[in-house]
Structures are given as C-alpha cells and as structure tokens.
Design a protein around this motif. Structure first.
Motif, PDB file in Angstrom:
ATOM      1  N   GLU A  91       0.826  -1.202   0.000  1.00 58.50           N
ATOM      2  CA  GLU A  91       0.000   0.000   0.000  1.00 58.50           C
ATOM      3  C   GLU A  91       0.867   1.262   0.000  1.00 58.50           C
ATOM      4  O   GLU A  91       0.592   2.227  -0.740  1.00 58.50           O
ATOM      5  CB  GLU A  91      -0.931   0.007   1.213  1.00 58.50           C
ATOM      6  N   VAL A  92       1.921   1.263   0.807  1.00 61.45           N
ATOM      7  CA  VAL A  92       2.834   2.410   0.848  1.00 61.45           C
ATOM      8  C   VAL A  92       3.524   2.575  -0.503  1.00 61.45           C
ATOM      9  O   VAL A  92       3.678   3.701  -0.997  1.00 61.45           O
ATOM     10  CB  VAL A  92       3.877   2.238   1.975  1.00 61.45           C
ATOM     11  N   LEU A  93       3.947   1.475  -1.105  1.00 62.46           N
ATOM     12  CA  LEU A  93       4.611   1.541  -2.409  1.00 62.46           C
ATOM     13  C   LEU A  93       3.664   2.066  -3.482  1.00 62.46           C
ATOM     14  O   LEU A  93       4.073   2.821  -4.369  1.00 62.46           O
ATOM     15  CB  LEU A  93       5.152   0.168  -2.795  1.00 62.46           C
ATOM     16  N   ASP A  94       2.402   1.679  -3.407  1.00 62.51           N
ATOM     17  CA  ASP A  94       1.415   2.198  -4.359  1.00 62.51           C
ATOM     18  C   ASP A  94       1.266   3.712  -4.202  1.00 62.51           C
ATOM     19  O   ASP A  94       1.178   4.453  -5.191  1.00 62.51           O
ATOM     20  CB  ASP A  94       0.059   1.524  -4.146  1.00 62.51           C
ATOM     21  N   GLU A  95       1.230   4.158  -2.959  1.00 60.54           N
ATOM     22  CA  GLU A  95       1.109   5.590  -2.691  1.00 60.54           C
ATOM     23  C   GLU A  95       2.370   6.331  -3.144  1.00 60.54           C
ATOM     24  O   GLU A  95       2.292   7.442  -3.689  1.00 60.54           O
ATOM     25  CB  GLU A  95       0.872   5.829  -1.197  1.00 60.54           C
TER      26      GLU A  95
END
Length: 317
Positions: A43-47
């Motif tokens: 999720e952090v990488l997507d953001e």
C-alpha cells in the motif's frame, strides 16, 4: 573558471532554494501516503508510485524506482517508513548514476576546435534566449571570447531580447533584418566569429511548434550552412526545456531528439514550480546529458547539473 568548477556553498544554497517548491510538494504527498504506517508495504509503495508520478518524474522512471525499492524491502525483510526517504534517495541516485552520462561538467572548449559552436533549440517560451545570455556570461567570465547569433528572425522580440542580453553581458550579437533566412544569420555569425578568433559561438533559433516538419528542416539547413565555414560546426546542439511544463517537457524532448542530433539538455524555470521531478525522468529516459538547470532570474542562476547534488537537494542529505 569559477562558474565551471567546484560546487560552491552559494550554488548549493541556490539549488536548495530553487527546488524548495518541488521538495515541499513531494514530501507533503509522501507524508500523507505513509501516515499511520510503520512498515513499507504494498500500500505504501502504491502511494509512493502515485506521489512520484504526480511529481512529474514520469511513469517509466517511477516504475524503475518502485521496482528497486521493492527489491530492497524484500532483501532487508523489514523496512520502516522512517527509512523510506533515505532508501528513496539512495535508489534514485543509483539509478541516475547508471545512465553513464557525465554531468557536473561544462562544454569542453578545446583550443583546436575553436570557435566552438553551440546551436540552441527549443519551443518559444522555454527560456532559450535567457539561457543563451546566462551561458554567454559564464563563458565570458571564464575568459572566453563569445559571439551570439540571432537566427530567430521570425520574432522581433527574440532578436531584441538577444541584443539586450548581448549588451548586458558585453558580447557582440550578429543579426539581420526581420524575416531574413535563419541559415544566413548562422553563416554570418560563424564567419564573423572565425574572423575575430572567437572561442565560443551561441546561436538562437526559431521556437515555433516542435512538431512542425518545416522547423526541423530549417535546423538541418542551418547546420549544413555553418559547416561551409567550419566543418565541425555545430559541436553542440543544446535543447532547452521548461521544467514547469512537466510532462510537456518530455514530449518536446522526444520530438526534438527524434528530429535533430541533440547533444545536451537544459531544464529551466525550476525555481517557480513544484514539478522539478521532471529532471529525474528526463535524465533517466534520454541518454543525453542534462547539462544545465535554471533556478532563477539572476544571471548566475544557471547551474551545471549534477545528479548527486540534485538528488541530495531534492530528498535531503
């Protein structure tokens, strides 16, 4: 040789200040993306991916960066969000270093190649003429004899602006009447510079729409005509891009590099925009060195681009 030498404290401060809007915008977005998170997960990488793309780094370069960070996270097993900035800085710097384009160095004005001819191209409004004036100032300050050529004969304002820069910097400008053949102006400029034993020639060109075939044919004609005076001319074709236009700068770079032999890039107006990430994408995607970046209106605010210094200013030491 001050302008072509060491990266001084003053220049570092100018770089930091010039990238402040981009840095603030980026870290505001990044902070929101990791809020409440302790670990770098999908999720952090997507953001982070969205943050990089929205900062005009460009999709291809963003995907490379995300892949590197994914591999880093998988290798290190646990990476906290507090470490994300450091890892991001390291991976971006590493990616850019792999391009094998030398940066932080000025044009090499060898004695046997003088006058050294730089043909400056780019669409109207990107800061071509201002960049030429600043370059002329730097060359003259370093002891070189400079001659400018006003080959954008389709706009009186362009010729007038170059003449003003010539007077301001104290270098001669070769010009003809409005509507003259740009190739004729280029020929006269190189011939005049050769007769004066000048070291550097910088020639401004018309900046009509970059997707017009006629403009590209015109640039070819200019180069061919100059070779009649100086077989090696032009030694450099410098493409000027406006960093504040974001992705449009990529499109202009694609068009110009496909149509003419661009050897170096200058990205201007970075101080007034939050889109400074475009320099990272352009440096990564085009195997042409980003030679200069524009960071303000002052005559000294055109800096040699150095990937490491740029990344440090953008992401922190």
């Amino acid at each position: 040789m001050a302008f072509f030498g060491l990266f001084s404290k003053e220049k570092k401060e100018t770089l930091d200040s010039g990238l402040e809007k981009t840095k603030t915008s980026f870290f505001d977005k990044l902070s929101r993306s990791v809020a409440g998170k302790s670990k770098v997960d999908d999720e952090v990488l997507d953001e982070l991916e969205m943050t990089l793309v929205s900062s005009d780094v460009g999709v291809p370069t963003t995907l490379k960066i995300i892949k590197r960070i994914e591999e880093r996270v998988a290798r290190d097993k646990y990476v906290g969000t507090a470490e994300l900035n450091r890892i991001l800085r390291e991976e971006v710097a590493s990616l850019l270093e792999e391009n094998n384009t030398v940066d932080g160095t000025a044009f090499s004005i060898e004695k046997e190649s003088r006058p050294y001819v730089i043909l400056v191209v780019g669409v109207n409004g990107v800061g071509k003429t201002t960049t030429i004036g600043k370059l002329a100032y730097q060359f003259k300050s370093s002891g070189y004899k400079v001659v400018l050529g006003a080959a954008d004969t389709f706009r009186a304002a362009a010729v007038d602006q170059l003449v003003i820069w010539g007077e301001r910097v104290g270098v001669p400008v070769v010009k003809q009447k409005m509507g003259s053949d740009p190739a004729s102006v280029a020929y006269d400029t190189v011939a005049s510079a050769k007769a004066q034993n000048a070291d550097v020639v910088i020639i401004d060109t018309a900046g009509r729409l970059h997707n017009k075939v006629g403009l590209m044919n015109e640039l070819t004609k200019i180069k061919n005509v100059m070779k009649k005076v100086l077989p090696d001319a032009p030694q450099e074709v410098l493409l000027v891009l406006d960093g504040s236009t974001g992705q449009n700068a990529f499109e202009q770079a694609k068009e110009f590099t496909a149509a003419t032999d661009v050897t170096a890039l200058a990205v201007t107006k970075l101080d007034g925009t939050a889109k400074g990430g475009v320099v990272l994408g352009i440096s990564d995607q085009f195997k042409i060195p980003v030679k200069y970046i524009g960071l303000g209106e002052q005559v000294t605010d055109l800096q040699l681009f150095n990937k490491q210094e740029f990344v440090q200013s953008l992401f922190g030491e």
